[in-house]
Design a protein around this motif. Structure first.
Motif, short mmCIF file in Angstrom:
data_model
loop_
_atom_site.label_atom_id
_atom_site.label_comp_id
_atom_site.label_asym_id
_atom_site.label_seq_id
_atom_site.Cartn_x
_atom_site.Cartn_y
_atom_site.Cartn_z
N VAL A 215 0.82 -1.15 -0.15
CA VAL A 215 0.06 0.00 0.11
C VAL A 215 0.79 1.22 -0.12
CG1 VAL A 215 -1.84 1.30 1.05
CG2 VAL A 215 -1.63 -1.35 1.34
N LEU A 216 0.68 1.88 -1.28
CA LEU A 216 1.74 3.01 -1.36
C LEU A 216 1.08 4.44 -0.93
CD1 LEU A 216 3.52 1.62 -4.61
CD2 LEU A 216 4.27 1.25 -2.20
N PRO A 217 1.65 5.11 0.07
CA PRO A 217 0.80 6.62 -0.07
C PRO A 217 1.26 7.47 -1.00
CG PRO A 217 2.91 5.99 1.70
CD PRO A 217 2.65 4.71 0.83
N PHE A 218 0.17 7.99 -1.39
CA PHE A 218 0.28 8.96 -2.50
C PHE A 218 1.33 10.24 -2.18
CE2 PHE A 218 -0.89 13.61 -3.43
CZ PHE A 218 -0.50 13.63 -4.57
N HIS A 219 2.09 10.79 -2.89
CA HIS A 219 3.02 11.88 -2.73
C HIS A 219 3.11 12.48 -3.73
CE1 HIS A 219 6.01 10.16 -5.27
NE2 HIS A 219 6.09 9.07 -4.92
N ARG A 220 3.87 13.95 -3.52
CA ARG A 220 3.81 15.01 -4.67
C ARG A 220 5.49 15.19 -4.97
NH1 ARG A 220 -0.48 18.55 -1.26
NH2 ARG A 220 1.54 18.48 -0.08
N LEU A 221 6.27 14.19 -4.82
CA LEU A 221 7.57 14.24 -5.11
C LEU A 221 7.75 14.61 -6.65
CD1 LEU A 221 9.07 11.53 -2.80
CD2 LEU A 221 8.72 14.24 -2.45
N GLY A 222 6.82 14.17 -7.54
CA GLY A 222 7.31 14.44 -9.06
C GLY A 222 6.70 15.65 -9.46
N ALA A 223 5.95 16.48 -8.70
CA ALA A 223 5.25 17.61 -9.10
C ALA A 223 6.20 18.50 -10.08
CB ALA A 223 4.51 18.26 -7.94
N HIS A 224 7.42 18.49 -9.57
CA HIS A 224 8.45 19.48 -10.35
C HIS A 224 8.48 18.85 -11.82
CE1 HIS A 224 11.14 16.05 -9.34
NE2 HIS A 224 11.89 16.58 -10.31
N LYS A 225 8.47 17.69 -12.11
CA LYS A 225 8.48 17.01 -13.46
C LYS A 225 7.45 17.69 -14.28
CE LYS A 225 11.00 12.89 -12.24
NZ LYS A 225 10.77 11.38 -12.35
N TYR A 226 6.25 17.92 -13.76
CA TYR A 226 5.14 18.53 -14.43
C TYR A 226 5.49 20.10 -14.79
CZ TYR A 226 2.09 14.40 -13.63
OH TYR A 226 1.51 13.09 -13.39
N ALA A 227 6.13 20.79 -13.86
CA ALA A 227 6.42 22.15 -14.23
C ALA A 227 7.42 22.19 -15.22
CB ALA A 227 6.75 22.60 -12.50
N GLU A 228 8.23 21.19 -15.25
CA GLU A 228 9.46 21.27 -16.09
C GLU A 228 8.92 21.05 -17.48
OE1 GLU A 228 12.16 18.69 -14.73
OE2 GLU A 228 12.87 19.78 -13.08
N LEU A 229 8.01 20.31 -17.63
CA LEU A 229 7.20 19.87 -19.03
C LEU A 229 6.21 20.83 -19.47
CD1 LEU A 229 7.17 16.05 -18.38
CD2 LEU A 229 8.56 17.25 -20.23
N GLY A 230 5.79 21.81 -18.54
CA GLY A 230 4.88 22.83 -18.97
C GLY A 230 3.50 21.98 -18.64
N LEU A 231 3.26 21.10 -17.73
CA LEU A 231 1.99 20.62 -17.41
C LEU A 231 1.60 20.95 -16.03
CD1 LEU A 231 2.89 16.79 -18.78
CD2 LEU A 231 1.67 18.78 -20.20
N THR A 232 0.12 20.70 -15.75
CA THR A 232 -0.22 20.77 -14.59
C THR A 232 -0.47 19.72 -13.87
OG1 THR A 232 -1.40 22.70 -15.23
CG2 THR A 232 -2.14 21.65 -13.40
N PHE A 233 0.39 19.54 -12.73
CA PHE A 233 -0.01 18.30 -11.88
C PHE A 233 -1.32 18.29 -11.54
CE2 PHE A 233 1.13 16.10 -7.61
CZ PHE A 233 1.00 14.89 -8.04
N PRO A 234 -2.32 17.10 -11.77
CA PRO A 234 -3.38 17.02 -11.36
C PRO A 234 -3.95 17.14 -9.82
CG PRO A 234 -3.05 15.57 -13.00
CD PRO A 234 -1.60 16.01 -12.51
N LEU A 235 -3.19 16.36 -9.07
CA LEU A 235 -3.23 16.39 -7.79
C LEU A 235 -2.50 17.16 -6.82
CD1 LEU A 235 -3.62 12.45 -7.49
CD2 LEU A 235 -5.41 13.90 -7.83
N ALA A 236 -2.03 18.41 -7.46
CA ALA A 236 -1.39 19.29 -6.77
C ALA A 236 -1.78 19.65 -5.28
CB ALA A 236 -0.91 20.62 -7.55
N GLY A 237 -3.19 19.73 -5.25
CA GLY A 237 -4.01 20.19 -3.93
C GLY A 237 -4.33 18.99 -3.16
#
Length: 261
Positions: A215-237
């Protein structure tokens, strides 16, 4: 975990009659994360799903990787062969989605088997029908990412997929006697509904070859990759699950007689 190599993007060479090639995004060494022991993990490029919590949007497209022949990837594996064997590990093919490139994936797994290396396939199972018997014969362990048991939730998570192929693939693995580790990402407000968790637990408990559930807890560690690709991280909030929620969900799996981590 430290990245050993991140190949620069390049086209996948076609070439009927030439060396078998695949699109490889990068490779890594990991300990106890992608299968037992210390492992050489190759991340193949390309994935048909667009999971809302994906932490590797840089692996979504095959063009994001670099063309590698089987021999080239095996040469990298060979550099770490002795190390991973002594550490009780092996080789894991991950992604992206390795079954998007089944011929390349199957040949690498076969070659690793010839070297006496433990092999693992990290997959959503969505393309499980592409894994032929020869590929599975060369696979010692499948890390099966079951994103949801509820069809509507599965589609909400993946934005493109259906749960049926994963369920069929899981049952096929059990029928063939292939060991399975189930992976379930716990996202508050998305995958944490009690009925959904119970459905995944029931599915896992019904497969005779499931050795453990992660059971893997959700995390936001990859959010910076979305920013680098010009994408919006869907679960930022979205916040990670609380310890109490994690304990409750893990307890649900344990109550079905499953080993849970």
């Amino acid at each position: 975990m430290s990245t050993l190599s991140t190949p620069s993007p390049g086209p996948v060479r076609p070439g009927p009659g030439g060396p078998l090639t695949g699109s490889v995004h990068s490779w890594d060494l990991s300990i106890g994360v992608d299968g037992p022991g210390t492992r050489f993990v190759a991340f193949l490029a390309g994935c048909p799903l667009r999971c809302r919590y994906c932490h590797s949007p840089d692996t979504w497209y095959r063009r994001s990787g670099r063309s590698r022949t089987v021999d080239e990837l095996m040469a990298e594996v060979g550099r770490y062969r002795r190390f991973v064997q002594v550490a009780g590990g092996g080789v894991t093919l991950s992604g992206g989605e390795p079954l998007l490139q089944p011929r390349f994936t199957g040949e690498v797994l076969r070659r690793c088997h010839e070297l006496g290396l433990h092999t693992a396939l990290d997959t959503s199972g969505f393309l499980g029908a592409r894994a032929d018997d020869a590929l599975l014969d060369a696979t010692d362990l499948v890390l099966l990412d079951v994103k949801s048991r509820d069809p509507a939730t599965y589609r909400e998570v993946t934005r493109t997929g259906r749960i049926g192929p994963t369920l069929r693939f899981g049952r096929r693995l059990a029928e063939r006697g292939v060991p399975v580790w189930i992976r379930f990402v716990l996202v508050p407000g998305l995958t944490d509904d009690e009925a959904n968790v119970a459905g995944v637990a029931d599915f896992a408990a019904g497969l005779a070859t499931v050795e453990r559930v992660e059971v893997l807890p959700f995390h936001r560690l990859g959010a910076h990759k979305y920013a680098e690709l010009g994408l919006t991280f869907p679960l930022a909030g979205t916040a990670p699950p609380t310890p109490d929620l994690l304990d409750r969900v893990r307890g649900r799996f344990a109550a079905r007689g499953l080993t849970v981590t």
